[in-house]
Each structure stands twice: as structure tokens, then as C-alpha cells.
Write a protein that holds these residues in place. Structure first.
Motif, PDB file in Angstrom:
ATOM      1  N   PHE A  68       0.830  -1.198   0.000  1.00  0.00           N
ATOM      2  CA  PHE A  68       0.000   0.000   0.000  1.00  0.00           C
ATOM      3  C   PHE A  68       0.871   1.258   0.000  1.00  0.00           C
ATOM      4  O   PHE A  68       0.609   2.213  -0.736  1.00  0.00           O
ATOM      5  N   ALA A  69       1.927   1.259   0.806  1.00  0.00           N
ATOM      6  CA  ALA A  69       2.819   2.425   0.874  1.00  0.00           C
ATOM      7  C   ALA A  69       3.526   2.654  -0.455  1.00  0.00           C
ATOM      8  O   ALA A  69       3.656   3.797  -0.923  1.00  0.00           O
ATOM      9  N   LEU A  70       3.967   1.585  -1.100  1.00  0.00           N
ATOM     10  CA  LEU A  70       4.626   1.727  -2.404  1.00  0.00           C
ATOM     11  C   LEU A  70       3.643   2.236  -3.463  1.00  0.00           C
ATOM     12  O   LEU A  70       4.016   3.030  -4.328  1.00  0.00           O
ATOM     13  N   ALA A  71       2.390   1.799  -3.392  1.00  0.00           N
ATOM     14  CA  ALA A  71       1.388   2.269  -4.352  1.00  0.00           C
ATOM     15  C   ALA A  71       1.112   3.755  -4.165  1.00  0.00           C
ATOM     16  O   ALA A  71       0.998   4.508  -5.146  1.00  0.00           O
ATOM     17  N   VAL A  72       1.031   4.209  -2.918  1.00  0.00           N
ATOM     18  CA  VAL A  72       0.792   5.626  -2.655  1.00  0.00           C
ATOM     19  C   VAL A  72       1.973   6.464  -3.128  1.00  0.00           C
ATOM     20  O   VAL A  72       1.801   7.519  -3.743  1.00  0.00           O
ATOM     21  N   MET A  73       3.197   5.984  -2.871  1.00  0.00           N
ATOM     22  CA  MET A  73       4.383   6.717  -3.327  1.00  0.00           C
ATOM     23  C   MET A  73       4.453   6.775  -4.850  1.00  0.00           C
ATOM     24  O   MET A  73       4.825   7.804  -5.414  1.00  0.00           O
ATOM     25  N   ALA A  74       4.103   5.686  -5.513  1.00  0.00           N
ATOM     26  CA  ALA A  74       4.132   5.672  -6.974  1.00  0.00           C
ATOM     27  C   ALA A  74       3.089   6.627  -7.545  1.00  0.00           C
ATOM     28  O   ALA A  74       3.333   7.297  -8.558  1.00  0.00           O
ATOM     29  N   LYS A  75       1.935   6.709  -6.901  1.00  0.00           N
ATOM     30  CA  LYS A  75       0.895   7.632  -7.364  1.00  0.00           C
ATOM     31  C   LYS A  75       1.345   9.072  -7.216  1.00  0.00           C
ATOM     32  O   LYS A  75       1.114   9.906  -8.093  1.00  0.00           O
ATOM     33  N   ASP A  76       2.000   9.375  -6.111  1.00  0.00           N
ATOM     34  CA  ASP A  76       2.464  10.741  -5.881  1.00  0.00           C
ATOM     35  C   ASP A  76       3.572  11.148  -6.843  1.00  0.00           C
ATOM     36  O   ASP A  76       3.690  12.313  -7.210  1.00  0.00           O
ATOM     37  N   ASN A  77       4.388  10.199  -7.258  1.00  0.00           N
ATOM     38  CA  ASN A  77       5.520  10.498  -8.143  1.00  0.00           C
ATOM     39  C   ASN A  77       5.158  10.422  -9.617  1.00  0.00           C
ATOM     40  O   ASN A  77       5.970  10.781 -10.462  1.00  0.00           O
ATOM     41  N   ALA A  78       3.978   9.934  -9.956  1.00  0.00           N
ATOM     42  CA  ALA A  78       3.598   9.747 -11.359  1.00  0.00           C
ATOM     43  C   ALA A  78       3.211  11.084 -11.979  1.00  0.00           C
ATOM     44  O   ALA A  78       2.278  11.743 -11.543  1.00  0.00           O
ATOM     45  N   LYS A  79       3.958  11.491 -12.997  1.00  0.00           N
ATOM     46  CA  LYS A  79       3.681  12.732 -13.728  1.00  0.00           C
ATOM     47  C   LYS A  79       4.041  12.512 -15.188  1.00  0.00           C
ATOM     48  O   LYS A  79       4.936  11.755 -15.503  1.00  0.00           O
ATOM     49  N   VAL A  80       3.339  13.178 -16.051  1.00  0.00           N
ATOM     50  CA  VAL A  80       3.702  13.164 -17.461  1.00  0.00           C
ATOM     51  C   VAL A  80       4.655  14.326 -17.665  1.00  0.00           C
ATOM     52  O   VAL A  80       4.309  15.485 -17.468  1.00  0.00           O
ATOM     53  N   GLY A  81       5.877  13.993 -18.046  1.00  0.00           N
ATOM     54  CA  GLY A  81       6.884  15.035 -18.216  1.00  0.00           C
ATOM     55  C   GLY A  81       6.621  15.895 -19.435  1.00  0.00           C
ATOM     56  O   GLY A  81       5.968  15.483 -20.408  1.00  0.00           O
ATOM     57  N   ASP A  82       7.143  17.119 -19.414  1.00  0.00           N
ATOM     58  CA  ASP A  82       6.971  18.034 -20.539  1.00  0.00           C
ATOM     59  C   ASP A  82       7.710  17.547 -21.778  1.00  0.00           C
ATOM     60  O   ASP A  82       7.359  17.888 -22.895  1.00  0.00           O
ATOM     61  N   LYS A  83       8.749  16.739 -21.593  1.00  0.00           N
ATOM     62  CA  LYS A  83       9.518  16.240 -22.732  1.00  0.00           C
ATOM     63  C   LYS A  83       8.780  15.140 -23.476  1.00  0.00           C
ATOM     64  O   LYS A  83       8.920  14.986 -24.669  1.00  0.00           O
TER      65      LYS A  83
END
Length: 126
Positions: A68-83
């Protein structure tokens, strides 16, 4: 922090595998195949929880929490980069242009239909 949780997650998973492989199944004695393996109790002849069962349950809980903790961290770090985004849009536009220029017939064109005599009738309607 994420690496620490990932290491705990991996060690927990390996310990669960080891604990399950070490445990002896219900009715694993030689007499079990002849009907005398377990008494008529709810938990079998071995009783309720033994040491390995308790440790396995604790490890499974730790595994769930780290997952659960890894899933929450992955959700927080997931972004579509400008590149990445402009490149994907360019590829999408190229694909759309290829599809529009291809020889795929559209619905507006006259498509010859089969004569009515060539279409089979359902059974029993003749």
C-alpha cells in the motif's frame, strides 16, 4: 524512503515464501490417508495457531502495508513530463494523417450490396 520500503517489501515476500514452504500441511502424517489424520475439531488435531502460522500472518500484514505504501508513493511520483507529451502528440498526429490519406473506404461511398436472392432465409420461413 522508497528504497527502504522496497527492501522491507522484498525481504517480507521472501520470508513469506520461506515460511510457507517450511510449514507442514494439515493431515501430512502417514495415517492421514487412512482417515485418522485429524480429529473432528474446527482447527484439526494440531490446534489453532502455531509459531509459523502467527509469523506468516504478521509477515502478510507487513507485506500488505508495504504494498500500500509503495502504491501511494508511486501515485504521488507519477507525472507526465513536458519532454514526453509533445513527442506523443506528434506521433499521434502522424498516425491520424496516415489513416486519413489511406485507401480505407468511407461510409459515404456507394458500396454494392448483394442481391436479395443471395441472402439465405432463416429456417422454416420458406
Amino acid at each position: 524512503m522508497e528504497k527502504l520500503i522496497l527492501i522491507v517489501h522484498l525481504l517480507t515476500a521472501l520470508s513469506i515464501i520461506g515460511l510457507i514452504l517450511v510449514q507442514q500441511g494439515k493431515g501430512a502424517e502417514a495415517g492421514a490417508s487412512f482417515g485418522s489424520g485429524a480429529s473432528q475439531t474446527v482447527f484439526g488435531s494440531a490446534g489453532g495457531w502455531n509459531f509459523f502460522s502467527k509469523v506468516t500472518a504478521i509477515m502478510a500484514t507487513v507485506f500488505f502495508v508495504t504494498s500500500f505504501a509503495l502504491a501511494v508513493m508511486a501515485k504521488d511520483n507519477a507525472k507526465v513530463g513536458d519532454k514526453v507529451l509533445p513527442e506523443l502528440e506528434a506521433v499521434q498526429m502522424e498516425i491520424l494523417e496516415e489513416v486519413q490519406e489511406s485507401d480505407i473506404p468511407s461510409v459515404d461511398e456507394d458500396i454494392p450490396s448483394a442481391p436479395v436472392e443471395d441472402i439465405p432465409a432463416p429456417a422454416g420461413t420458406e
